[in-house]
Design an enzyme around this catalytic site. Structure first.
Site, PDB file in Angstrom:
ATOM      1  CG  HIS A 397      23.384  54.321  27.224  1.00  0.00           C
ATOM      2  ND1 HIS A 397      24.299  54.999  26.444  1.00  0.00           N
ATOM      3  CD2 HIS A 397      23.647  54.670  28.504  1.00  0.00           C
ATOM      4  CE1 HIS A 397      25.086  55.704  27.239  1.00  0.00           C
ATOM      5  NE2 HIS A 397      24.717  55.515  28.490  1.00  0.00           N
ATOM      6  NE  ARG A 493      16.353  56.488  33.459  1.00  0.00           N
ATOM      7  CZ  ARG A 493      15.578  57.121  32.578  1.00  0.00           C
ATOM      8  NH1 ARG A 493      15.778  58.396  32.313  1.00  0.00           N
ATOM      9  NH2 ARG A 493      14.610  56.477  31.960  1.00  0.00           N
ATOM     10  NE  ARG A 540      15.589  54.384  38.344  1.00  0.00           N
ATOM     11  CZ  ARG A 540      15.587  54.068  37.057  1.00  0.00           C
ATOM     12  NH1 ARG A 540      14.465  53.749  36.455  1.00  0.00           N
ATOM     13  NH2 ARG A 540      16.704  54.108  36.362  1.00  0.00           N
ATOM     14  CD  GLU A 637      10.804  50.306  36.286  1.00  0.00           C
ATOM     15  OE1 GLU A 637      11.313  50.859  35.326  1.00  0.00           O
ATOM     16  OE2 GLU A 637      11.444  49.915  37.284  1.00  0.00           O
TER      17      GLU A 637
END
Ligand code: PEP
Ligand code: MG
Length: 760
Positions: A397, A493, A540, A637
């Site tokens: 993050h 995002r 996304r 992913e």
């Protein structure tokens, strides 16, 4: 003062002469061989605009303008530029320019000498976009009439559409931004290029020199792949060399003076451009300039008749973070080491955060030190000069958000929050992952304005067949992302939109407030869709990890998982909470209905084709028909999705994008947030690349577009390999777009060259 010769200018004279002009003055005064020239000051521009009465005409024209109406904006820009170009310059100003040009010609010793004319932006603290024309350069201009014509073109460049838009959006007054113009003897060079006085990405004390034949524009614009030389600055020893095939060059076309692009003569194509003697002259000059400025420099040089001329010098701030030459580093005490997660060197006062109640401690310019940042810390992160964490890897993050904010960040130090003292002054090197005691003199102290485009490399102009897009994780950073001139947003995002509103998305659903949730998503995405329109923006769908959503209102019931990275997140979670996914689809549908046809949708973390099938059915249920209304794709992913990509293709896909942050952690069994195994975390691991290669091949066979939006897409060395493997797009972090585009450009050229060679 209408004009000022370089000899009379210093680096402090940015207000008068603009950044370029002041810099050329400084170099001239330092005795560096700079082609002669003068600056038409910003005052002159101001007087021209005011005394002719056109400033008020221009303001009146722009007053009624809606800058979001693109065709109106383009028209206004065209009209204003026409007014400037067609207005006669008052005699007093004209006379000064004529006198200065004549004086320059007599100093050069040629009547009607060829000059280069460049716009030079003043007020360096203003974002680049407010001076769209600052990149304007006109070469081989000759004779006073042409000089006057091109000076006006430089002035007019202040009203490029992009600059008008930027100033309007950011409330800068058009009549308070001024521009200077540099008029400089044209160097008709036999070889030219650029030199970084330290290695631009590692900061090592090695000069990196690129050179090619003819005028420097070929190297600066990336039109040619130049020779590259790495030279040890102390010993002047050539450490490494790469001789490129140099097919093209820019030259002055005899007396007409036009700059033309021609083929390099056959015998010179593969010839080494710089001799040892040339390199030695360059390195000595580089050392002199660096010493003068007391910081590493990014310079442009040219040899004319064997004489070295320096054309430009600016601090290295945008290519990597090599702001110091390494010598200072040795004298400073390294007090903590971790992973370089967001480049840049910055100093500040340490504030240790152990709980979110302490966030008010962070004032502008502080260094936020904590175990690991959480989404609640983002407002404080925005105020901070830099971030240091105990935990985490380069895709955690703290790393993702810092990169987006443009804040230097070191993660995974293991113990910074316990060994650093509150209020201690430290310097962070976010590239090398080092924390120094005290303030490194070359490090900046200013907090960073995230909406500013100033920290960016200038957008590159290379057109690449491979699309180069940008990632956006925080809507607030949209303008900065847009200023990269990327081909679109390859990853938008959603998580931060949810975190910023403070309420868990499922709470909206439970409370019967779906409309509000749709509106929040719509409002956020609109900002990005609008800024990039008509370039594509890839939304996304939510990838909400339980650990990050716990602190939200309504997030109290989030499960506490042993390993959230392997847990209830991504599409698998949304398929169990379909109302949230449907709300997202509805928000995107609303945008499309309003004309934002540039939206695409991408699903995260799939491991079985059924998941894709179910998501498509949910989209269809709310009237958003995949492949008809909108391009629909998925992230690759998980190794599972990579291995059986054909099965996903069969369900129907327009595109895929590699989420290498997750693909790497799952392939290598290396938790991306765990600094203890960060040394094993490698996106370039052969197993990861093998999976990627497999997917690209299958997708290319099926006509499915491929891209990468994980951190690997911001690493030039990996991007080069991906282009070779046949990827059709790349999406990079804002700070990496310019470098990545250059890398893609070169990689494509190499491929073409190799193909051509094979045919010989
Ligand atoms: C990735 O996994 O590479 C990716 C881009 O997604 P995120 O970092 O948001 O998990
Ligand atoms: Mg991911």
């Amino acid at each position: 003062m209408y004009v000022s010769f370089f000899e009379d200018l210093k680096k402090e004279d940015v207000d008068i002469a603009g950044g370029k002009g002041a810099n050329l003055g400084e170099l001239t005064q330092a005795g560096i061989p700079v082609p002669k020239g003068f600056v038409i000051t910003s005052e002159t521009y101001k007087e021209f605009m005011e005394s002719t009465g056109i400033q008020s005409k221009v303001l009146a024209l722009l007053k009624k303008l809606d800058v979001n109406d693109n065709s109106a904006l383009q028209k206004a820009s065209k009209d204003v530029k026409k007014i400037i170009i067609e207005t006669e310059i008052p005699d007093s100003i004209k006379l000064s320019i004529i006198e200065a040009y004549n004086a320059l010609c007599s100093r050069i010793g040629i009547n009607d000498a060829f000059v280069a004319i460049r716009s030079s932006a003043t007020a360096e603290d203003l974002p680049e976009a407010s001076f769209a024309g600052q990149q304007d350069t006109f070469l081989n201009i000759k004779g006073i009439d042409s000089v006057i014509e091109y000076v006006k073109k430089c002035w007019a460049s202040l009203y490029e559409a992009r600059a008008i838009f930027y100033r309007e959006e950011n409330n800068f007054d058009h009549d308070k931004v001024f521009i200077a113009v540099v008029v400089q003897q044209m160097v008709d060079s036999e070889k030219a290029g650029v030199m970084f006085t330290v290695h631009p990405s590692t900061g090592e004390d090695t000069a990196l020199i690129e050179g090619s034949w003819g005028l420097g524009e070929a190297v600066v614009s990336g039109t040619v792949t130049p020779d590259t030389y790495w030279v040890d600055k102390k010993t002047e020893k050539l450490l490494d060399i790469s001789i490129a095939e140099k097919n093209t060059m820019f030259i002055k076309e005899s007396d007409a003076g036009n700059t033309i692009q021609v083929d390099v003569p056959e015998d010179k194509k593969n010839e080494r451009v710089l001799t040892d003697e040339d390199l030695s002259k360059l390195v000595q000059m580089g050392k002199r300039i660096q010493e003068h400025y007391k910081s590493p420099q990014d310079t442009e040089w040219a040899f004319q008749n064997g004489e070295l001329n320096m054309l430009q010098s600016r601090p290295i701030t945008t290519l990597g973070d090599a702001k110091n030459d390494g010598s200072e580093e040795l004298e400073m005490n390294i007090i903590s080491k971790g992973l370089g997660a967001s480049p840049g060197q910055i100093a500040g006062s340490v504030k240790i955060i152990t709980s979110i109640d302490e966030l008010d401690k962070i004032q502008k310019g502080d260094i936020l030190v904590t175990t690991m940042t959480t989404p609640d810390m983002v407002p404080a992160m925005k105020r901070a000069n830099g971030i240091i964490t105990d935990e985490g890897g380069v895709t955690c993050h703290a790393a993702i958000i810092s990169r987006e904010l443009g804040i230097p960040c070191v993660v995974g130090t293991a113990n910074a929050s316990s060994i650093l003292d509150e209020n201690q002054i430290v310097t962070i090197d976010g590239k090398k992952g080092l924390v120094y005691e005290g303030k490194l003199t070359t490090a900046e102290e200013k907090p960073i304005d995230i909406s500013s485009t100033k920290v960016l490399a200038a957008p590159t102009t290379e057109i690449t067949a491979t699309e180069v897009k940008v990632n956006v994780s925080m809507v607030e950073a949209t303008e900065k992302a847009r200023a990269t001139d990327a081909d679109g947003v390859g990853l938008l995002r959603t998580e931060h939109m949810m975190l910023a509103c403070g309420v868990h998305p499922k709470k909206f659903i439970l409370d019967g407030r779906e409309d509000e949730l749709i509106q929040i998503i719509y409002d956020n995405v609109l900002i990005v869709a609008d800024a990039f329109y008509p370039r594509p923006v890839c939304y996304r769908t939510l990838d909400a990890p339980t650990d990050e959503f716990q602190t939200l209102e309504g997030g109290e019931d989030e499960p506490h998982e042993h390993n959230p990275m392997l847990g209830w997140r991504g599409l698998r979670r949304e398929l169990e909470e379909p109302e949230i996914l449907k709300a997202e689809f509805k928000a995107i549908k609303k945008l499309i209905n309003q004309g934002y046809t540039n939206m695409t949708i991408m699903l995260p973390l799939l491991q079985h084709p059924d998941e894709l099938r179910q998501a498509k059915a949910l989209a269809t249920e709310v009237g958003l028909i995949p492949h008809e209304d909108i391009e629909f794709g998925m992230m690759v992913e998980t190794p599972a999705s990579a291995i059986i990509i054909e099965d996903f293709i069969e369900v129907g896909l327009d595109f895929i994008s590699f989420g290498t942050n997750d693909l790497t952690q799952y392939t290598l069994a290396v938790d991306r947030n765990n600094e203890l195994v960060a040394n094993l975390y490698k996106e370039s691991h052969p197993a990861v690349l093998k999976l990627i290669k497999h997917v690209i091949n299958k997708c290319n066979e099926a006509g499915v577009a491929t891209s990468v939006c994980g951190q690997a897409g911001s690493v030039p060395a990996i991007v080069e390999q991906l282009v070779e493997l046949g990827i059709t797009g790349v999406s990079a972090n804002t700070d990496a777009v310019a470098d990545v585009r250059k890398t893609v450009f070169r990689a494509e050229k190499k491929l073409l060259l190799n193909a051509a060679r094979k045919q010989l």
